[in-house]
Motif scaffolding. Structure first.
Motif, short mmCIF file in Angstrom:
data_model
loop_
_atom_site.label_atom_id
_atom_site.label_comp_id
_atom_site.label_asym_id
_atom_site.label_seq_id
_atom_site.Cartn_x
_atom_site.Cartn_y
_atom_site.Cartn_z
N GLY A 1 99.96 -28.45 -20.80
CA GLY A 1 101.10 -28.75 -19.94
C GLY A 1 100.75 -29.32 -18.59
O GLY A 1 101.62 -29.47 -17.74
N ARG A 2 99.51 -29.66 -18.38
CA ARG A 2 99.11 -30.23 -17.09
C ARG A 2 99.57 -31.68 -16.98
O ARG A 2 99.66 -32.40 -17.95
N HIS A 3 99.89 -32.11 -15.78
CA HIS A 3 100.25 -33.50 -15.44
C HIS A 3 101.41 -34.04 -16.28
O HIS A 3 101.31 -35.09 -16.90
N PRO A 4 102.54 -33.33 -16.33
CA PRO A 4 103.66 -33.81 -17.15
C PRO A 4 104.31 -35.07 -16.58
O PRO A 4 104.32 -35.28 -15.37
N ASN A 5 104.81 -35.89 -17.48
CA ASN A 5 105.56 -37.09 -17.11
C ASN A 5 106.78 -37.13 -18.02
O ASN A 5 106.65 -37.15 -19.24
N ILE A 6 107.97 -37.14 -17.42
CA ILE A 6 109.24 -37.07 -18.17
C ILE A 6 109.93 -38.43 -18.16
O ILE A 6 109.94 -39.12 -17.14
N SER A 7 110.55 -38.76 -19.28
CA SER A 7 111.45 -39.92 -19.32
C SER A 7 112.53 -39.66 -20.36
O SER A 7 112.40 -38.79 -21.22
N PHE A 8 113.60 -40.44 -20.26
CA PHE A 8 114.72 -40.34 -21.19
C PHE A 8 114.93 -41.69 -21.84
O PHE A 8 114.89 -42.72 -21.18
N ASP A 9 115.17 -41.69 -23.16
CA ASP A 9 115.43 -42.94 -23.86
C ASP A 9 116.91 -43.30 -23.75
O ASP A 9 117.69 -42.57 -23.12
N THR A 10 117.30 -44.40 -24.36
CA THR A 10 118.69 -44.87 -24.25
C THR A 10 119.70 -43.93 -24.88
O THR A 10 120.88 -43.98 -24.56
N ASN A 11 119.25 -43.05 -25.77
CA ASN A 11 120.13 -42.05 -26.38
C ASN A 11 120.07 -40.71 -25.66
O ASN A 11 120.56 -39.71 -26.16
N ASN A 12 119.43 -40.67 -24.49
CA ASN A 12 119.25 -39.47 -23.66
C ASN A 12 118.32 -38.46 -24.32
O ASN A 12 118.36 -37.27 -24.01
N GLY A 13 117.44 -38.93 -25.22
CA GLY A 13 116.40 -38.08 -25.77
C GLY A 13 115.32 -37.87 -24.72
O GLY A 13 114.99 -38.79 -23.96
N LEU A 14 114.77 -36.67 -24.66
CA LEU A 14 113.78 -36.30 -23.65
C LEU A 14 112.37 -36.51 -24.19
O LEU A 14 112.03 -35.99 -25.25
N HIS A 15 111.56 -37.26 -23.46
CA HIS A 15 110.16 -37.50 -23.80
C HIS A 15 109.29 -36.90 -22.69
O HIS A 15 109.57 -37.11 -21.51
N VAL A 16 108.23 -36.20 -23.08
CA VAL A 16 107.28 -35.65 -22.10
C VAL A 16 105.87 -35.99 -22.58
O VAL A 16 105.50 -35.67 -23.70
N ILE A 17 105.11 -36.63 -21.70
CA ILE A 17 103.69 -36.87 -21.94
C ILE A 17 102.95 -35.90 -21.03
O ILE A 17 103.30 -35.75 -19.86
N TYR A 18 101.91 -35.24 -21.55
CA TYR A 18 101.19 -34.24 -20.77
C TYR A 18 99.81 -34.03 -21.37
O TYR A 18 99.51 -34.54 -22.46
N SER A 19 98.95 -33.29 -20.67
CA SER A 19 97.60 -33.08 -21.17
C SER A 19 97.40 -31.65 -21.65
O SER A 19 98.01 -30.71 -21.16
N ASP A 20 96.53 -31.54 -22.64
CA ASP A 20 96.06 -30.26 -23.15
C ASP A 20 94.59 -30.18 -22.74
O ASP A 20 93.74 -30.84 -23.33
N HIS A 21 94.30 -29.40 -21.71
CA HIS A 21 92.94 -29.35 -21.18
C HIS A 21 91.99 -28.58 -22.08
O HIS A 21 90.78 -28.72 -21.95
N GLU A 22 92.50 -27.79 -23.00
CA GLU A 22 91.61 -27.08 -23.92
C GLU A 22 91.02 -28.05 -24.95
O GLU A 22 89.83 -28.01 -25.24
N SER A 23 91.86 -28.94 -25.49
CA SER A 23 91.39 -29.89 -26.50
C SER A 23 91.03 -31.25 -25.89
O SER A 23 90.54 -32.12 -26.59
N TRP A 24 91.30 -31.44 -24.61
CA TRP A 24 91.07 -32.70 -23.90
C TRP A 24 91.83 -33.84 -24.56
O TRP A 24 91.31 -34.94 -24.75
N ARG A 25 93.08 -33.58 -24.91
CA ARG A 25 93.95 -34.58 -25.54
C ARG A 25 95.24 -34.73 -24.75
O ARG A 25 95.71 -33.78 -24.12
N MET A 26 95.81 -35.92 -24.83
CA MET A 26 97.15 -36.15 -24.31
C MET A 26 98.12 -35.84 -25.44
O MET A 26 97.82 -36.05 -26.62
N LYS A 27 99.31 -35.32 -25.06
CA LYS A 27 100.32 -34.99 -26.06
C LYS A 27 101.66 -35.61 -25.67
O LYS A 27 101.90 -35.89 -24.49
N HIS A 28 102.50 -35.78 -26.68
CA HIS A 28 103.86 -36.29 -26.49
C HIS A 28 104.82 -35.30 -27.14
O HIS A 28 104.67 -34.96 -28.32
N ALA A 29 105.78 -34.82 -26.37
CA ALA A 29 106.84 -33.95 -26.90
C ALA A 29 108.15 -34.72 -26.83
O ALA A 29 108.43 -35.39 -25.83
#
Length: 142
Positions: free
Chosen positions: A97-125
């Protein structure tokens, strides 16, 4: 549309608060949630309905018997007319959950990009508008 200025701050005491200014010359400060030690980033975004959202690193359950560490988790808070509505997005590792970045699409769907420091990966929710659950995937994974 009314003009809003929003400022989020994290205190050394582990508290996330938001100060806002709207139309009248008065600043209003509200406590949102407790945060984890070392949290440094909070994302502020308005959805298509002009509702205020925060993305931030919250604290999981402390496990003193095994590691003594406090896991970090990704959380989203939405300002309703009465209070802050908080939800947990991802608890998949002890440092997510480190360094979250939020955006909304045209249908008001919520997108979050963030990092997982344990696996050293970026994730998209992603959470579709009107839904309560998130679809989570690693970004750039095989």
């Amino acid at each position: 549309m009314k003009t809003r200025i929003v400022f989020a701050s994290m205190s050394l005491l582990g508290l996330l608060s938001v100060s806002s200014f709207a139309e009248v010359p008065v600043w209003k400060t509200e406590l949102v949630d407790a945060i984890c030690p070392g949290s440094r980033a909070v994302e502020i975004e308005f959805d298509r309905k002009n509702d205020l959202y925060l993305g931030y690193t919250g604290c999981g359950q402390e496990d003193l018997q095994t590691t003594g560490a406090v896991p970090s988790i990704l959380k989203i808070a939405k300002r309703s007319s009465q209070a802050w509505l908080k939800e947990i997005v991802d608890t998949s590792s002890v440092d997510v959950g480190r360094h979250p970045n939020i955006s909304f699409d045209t249908n008001n769907g919520l997108h979050v990009i963030y990092s997982d420091h344990e696996s050293w990966r970026m994730k998209h929710a992603y959470r579709a508008a009107g839904k309560s659950s998130y679809e989570i995937q690693e970004v750039g994974s095989d």
